[in-house]
Scaffold this active site. Sequence first.
Site, PDB file in Angstrom:
ATOM      1  N   ARG A   1       2.467 -10.305 -16.826  1.00 41.34           N
ATOM      2  CA  ARG A   1       3.168 -10.677 -18.154  1.00 41.34           C
ATOM      3  C   ARG A   1       2.528 -11.974 -18.468  1.00 41.34           C
ATOM      4  O   ARG A   1       2.486 -12.183 -19.743  1.00 41.34           O
ATOM      5  CB  ARG A   1       4.793 -11.315 -17.659  1.00 41.34           C
ATOM      6  CG  ARG A   1       5.814 -10.178 -17.854  1.00 41.34           C
ATOM      7  CD  ARG A   1       6.959 -10.182 -17.545  1.00 41.34           C
ATOM      8  NE  ARG A   1       7.187 -11.119 -16.465  1.00 41.34           N
ATOM      9  CZ  ARG A   1       8.419 -11.239 -15.754  1.00 41.34           C
ATOM     10  NH1 ARG A   1       9.453 -11.074 -16.295  1.00 41.34           N
ATOM     11  NH2 ARG A   1       8.358 -11.625 -14.492  1.00 41.34           N
ATOM     12  N   THR A   2       1.942 -12.968 -17.531  1.00 42.64           N
ATOM     13  CA  THR A   2       1.560 -14.067 -18.131  1.00 42.64           C
ATOM     14  C   THR A   2       0.225 -14.131 -17.573  1.00 42.64           C
ATOM     15  O   THR A   2       0.097 -13.860 -16.301  1.00 42.64           O
ATOM     16  CB  THR A   2       2.255 -15.565 -17.683  1.00 42.64           C
ATOM     17  OG1 THR A   2       3.027 -15.201 -16.747  1.00 42.64           O
ATOM     18  CG2 THR A   2       3.046 -15.917 -18.818  1.00 42.64           C
TER      19      THR A   2
ATOM     20  N   HIS B   1       4.205   5.266   3.201  1.00 44.50           N
ATOM     21  CA  HIS B   1       4.626   3.776   2.991  1.00 44.50           C
ATOM     22  C   HIS B   1       4.427   2.873   4.478  1.00 44.50           C
ATOM     23  O   HIS B   1       5.100   2.154   5.076  1.00 44.50           O
ATOM     24  CB  HIS B   1       6.203   3.493   2.846  1.00 44.50           C
ATOM     25  CG  HIS B   1       6.364   2.207   2.230  1.00 44.50           C
ATOM     26  ND1 HIS B   1       7.568   2.046   1.237  1.00 44.50           N
ATOM     27  CD2 HIS B   1       5.868   0.810   2.384  1.00 44.50           C
ATOM     28  CE1 HIS B   1       7.484   0.552   1.103  1.00 44.50           C
ATOM     29  NE2 HIS B   1       6.493   0.055   1.511  1.00 44.50           N
TER      30      HIS B   1
ATOM     31  N   ILE C   1       0.372   0.843  -4.067  1.00 43.92           N
ATOM     32  CA  ILE C   1       0.748   0.612  -2.545  1.00 43.92           C
ATOM     33  C   ILE C   1       1.711  -0.451  -2.966  1.00 43.92           C
ATOM     34  O   ILE C   1       2.216  -1.376  -2.096  1.00 43.92           O
ATOM     35  CB  ILE C   1      -0.375  -0.209  -2.139  1.00 43.92           C
ATOM     36  CG1 ILE C   1      -1.379  -1.298  -2.985  1.00 43.92           C
ATOM     37  CG2 ILE C   1      -1.521   0.644  -1.360  1.00 43.92           C
ATOM     38  CD1 ILE C   1      -0.516  -2.406  -3.237  1.00 43.92           C
TER      39      ILE C   1
ATOM     40  N   GLU D   1      11.849   7.520  -1.384  1.00 40.19           N
ATOM     41  CA  GLU D   1      11.266   7.719  -0.211  1.00 40.19           C
ATOM     42  C   GLU D   1      12.511   7.989   0.984  1.00 40.19           C
ATOM     43  O   GLU D   1      13.607   7.353   0.844  1.00 40.19           O
ATOM     44  CB  GLU D   1      10.434   6.316   0.241  1.00 40.19           C
ATOM     45  CG  GLU D   1       9.464   6.242  -0.464  1.00 40.19           C
ATOM     46  CD  GLU D   1       8.801   4.717  -0.401  1.00 40.19           C
ATOM     47  OE1 GLU D   1       9.192   3.966   0.782  1.00 40.19           O
ATOM     48  OE2 GLU D   1       7.956   4.334  -1.061  1.00 40.19           O
TER      49      GLU D   1
ATOM     50  N   ARG E   1       5.359  -0.327  -5.123  1.00 38.51           N
ATOM     51  CA  ARG E   1       6.552   0.448  -5.344  1.00 38.51           C
ATOM     52  C   ARG E   1       6.859   1.672  -6.071  1.00 38.51           C
ATOM     53  O   ARG E   1       6.173   1.464  -7.123  1.00 38.51           O
ATOM     54  CB  ARG E   1       7.833  -0.560  -5.572  1.00 38.51           C
ATOM     55  CG  ARG E   1       8.198  -1.455  -4.683  1.00 38.51           C
ATOM     56  CD  ARG E   1       9.014  -0.987  -3.363  1.00 38.51           C
ATOM     57  NE  ARG E   1       9.202  -2.053  -2.382  1.00 38.51           N
ATOM     58  CZ  ARG E   1       8.570  -2.439  -1.492  1.00 38.51           C
ATOM     59  NH1 ARG E   1       7.495  -1.940  -1.175  1.00 38.51           N
ATOM     60  NH2 ARG E   1       9.131  -3.343  -0.541  1.00 38.51           N
TER      61      ARG E   1
ATOM     62  N   ASP F   1       0.827   5.336  -1.465  1.00 45.88           N
ATOM     63  CA  ASP F   1       1.660   5.036  -0.370  1.00 45.88           C
ATOM     64  C   ASP F   1       3.271   4.752  -0.393  1.00 45.88           C
ATOM     65  O   ASP F   1       3.936   4.584   0.435  1.00 45.88           O
ATOM     66  CB  ASP F   1       0.948   3.632   0.011  1.00 45.88           C
ATOM     67  CG  ASP F   1       1.533   3.185   1.570  1.00 45.88           C
ATOM     68  OD1 ASP F   1       1.848   4.000   2.256  1.00 45.88           O
ATOM     69  OD2 ASP F   1       1.846   1.884   1.788  1.00 45.88           O
TER      70      ASP F   1
ATOM     71  N   GLY G   1      -0.714 -10.952  -7.790  1.00 38.06           N
ATOM     72  CA  GLY G   1       0.075 -11.549  -7.199  1.00 38.06           C
ATOM     73  C   GLY G   1      -0.992 -11.931  -5.660  1.00 38.06           C
ATOM     74  O   GLY G   1      -2.045 -11.593  -5.580  1.00 38.06           O
ATOM     75  N   ARG G   2      -0.256 -12.159  -4.581  1.00 38.25           N
ATOM     76  CA  ARG G   2      -0.827 -12.456  -3.427  1.00 38.25           C
ATOM     77  C   ARG G   2      -1.720 -11.221  -2.879  1.00 38.25           C
ATOM     78  O   ARG G   2      -2.823 -11.357  -2.569  1.00 38.25           O
ATOM     79  CB  ARG G   2      -0.101 -12.827  -2.354  1.00 38.25           C
ATOM     80  CG  ARG G   2       0.749 -14.137  -2.593  1.00 38.25           C
ATOM     81  CD  ARG G   2       2.026 -14.297  -1.445  1.00 38.25           C
ATOM     82  NE  ARG G   2       2.310 -15.657  -1.202  1.00 38.25           N
ATOM     83  CZ  ARG G   2       3.711 -15.843  -1.601  1.00 38.25           C
ATOM     84  NH1 ARG G   2       4.560 -14.997  -2.329  1.00 38.25           N
ATOM     85  NH2 ARG G   2       4.402 -16.978  -1.642  1.00 38.25           N
TER      86      ARG G   2
HETATM   87  C1  DGY Z   1       6.621  -4.751   2.029  1.00 39.85           C
HETATM   88  O1  DGY Z   1       6.541  -5.479   3.051  1.00 39.85           O
HETATM   89  O2  DGY Z   1       7.480  -4.927   0.934  1.00 39.85           O
HETATM   90  C2  DGY Z   1       5.927  -3.474   1.751  1.00 39.85           C
HETATM   91  O3  DGY Z   1       6.043  -2.302   1.244  1.00 39.85           O
HETATM   92  C3  DGY Z   1       4.838  -3.303   3.057  1.00 39.85           C
HETATM   93  O4  DGY Z   1       4.123  -2.182   2.771  1.00 39.85           O
END
Ligand code: DGY
Length: 314
Positions: free
Chosen positions: A175-176, A279, A230, A261, A232, A256, A153-154
């Site tokens: 997925r695609t 995080h 980085i 958490e 989830r 991260d 993604g971004r």
């Molecule tokens: C978010 O903004 O969801 C990210 O976890 C930031 O690190």
Amino acid sequence: MSQKILQACPLPPPLAAKLPSLCQTELLSDAPDQAAFLRERGGEFTVLITTGTQGADKALIDALPNLQAICSLGVGYDAIDLDAVRARGVMLSNTPDVLNDCVADLAIGLLIDVVRGISASDRHVRRGDWPRVGPTMPSTRVSGKRLGMLGMGRVGQVIARRAIGFNMEIRYHTRTAKSELPWQHEPSLIDLAQWCDFLIVACPGSPETFHLVSAEVLKALGPNGYLVNIARGSVVDEQALVAALESGQLGGAGLDVFENEPEVPAPLLSNERVVVLPHVGSATRETRAAMCELVLKNVERFLTKRSLVTPVEL
Ligand code: DGY
């Protein structure tokens, strides 16, 4: 009905300070008895402001019967109960794009750290081990390696563009396939893990991505492979990760984010081949200021036009 904002948790001072100039604002965590506060006053609030990590569960959304919009600080919204949001017809905004660069920077930083053993070597020097036992053992080369991206993604695309600067070959699993991208799509995550040297997790947390990085994926990544997350903690099976690291089935991990958490499993803390961060992907002053500004713009737009600047498609 007049508009009133409820802040779910303390927010960065620049954001918290500006909210009262938009409309009356209350901070839920200020209430000595939050359940009693919500019972007595929940009906007053039309806008909820929360963060990606604090989120908003069904109980909170249900306790706000006149809620019309949730504005969240952060790009991820997995801690917000989307079923409850949809069922109530509540609008939701997040803070996409403004954090792409800093999260991507951190992903590359974590990758280089864990692969070259920067933090581990730093500890070695601080312990006084350099004059005693010599420098740390040679590490692994980063440049020119194969990078597998889980999620494109971004943020994933910004990470991939940075990796080009390190002459890495890049493939990705989503997925695609995204035909507009120059990188090869890999329909099987196991095949991607088998192919790559480094696997970076950059997909959203959701029921669909829960534990996608399983024991099998880690085994495919192998003893010379490295994992960076980085995104989830929920995307990686943390117990399987601990087992793979302890048995030497995985080369190392730069993390991260974690499943529970701020708790970090003790075996990860004591493992020299693991780099752990609290995080902080988006946590630079510049990016946090931009995220706060975007939350303010969303709240302002909602209060004046009943729409949002960066709405989440529900
Ligand atoms: C978010 O903004 O969801 C990210 O976890 C930031 O690190």
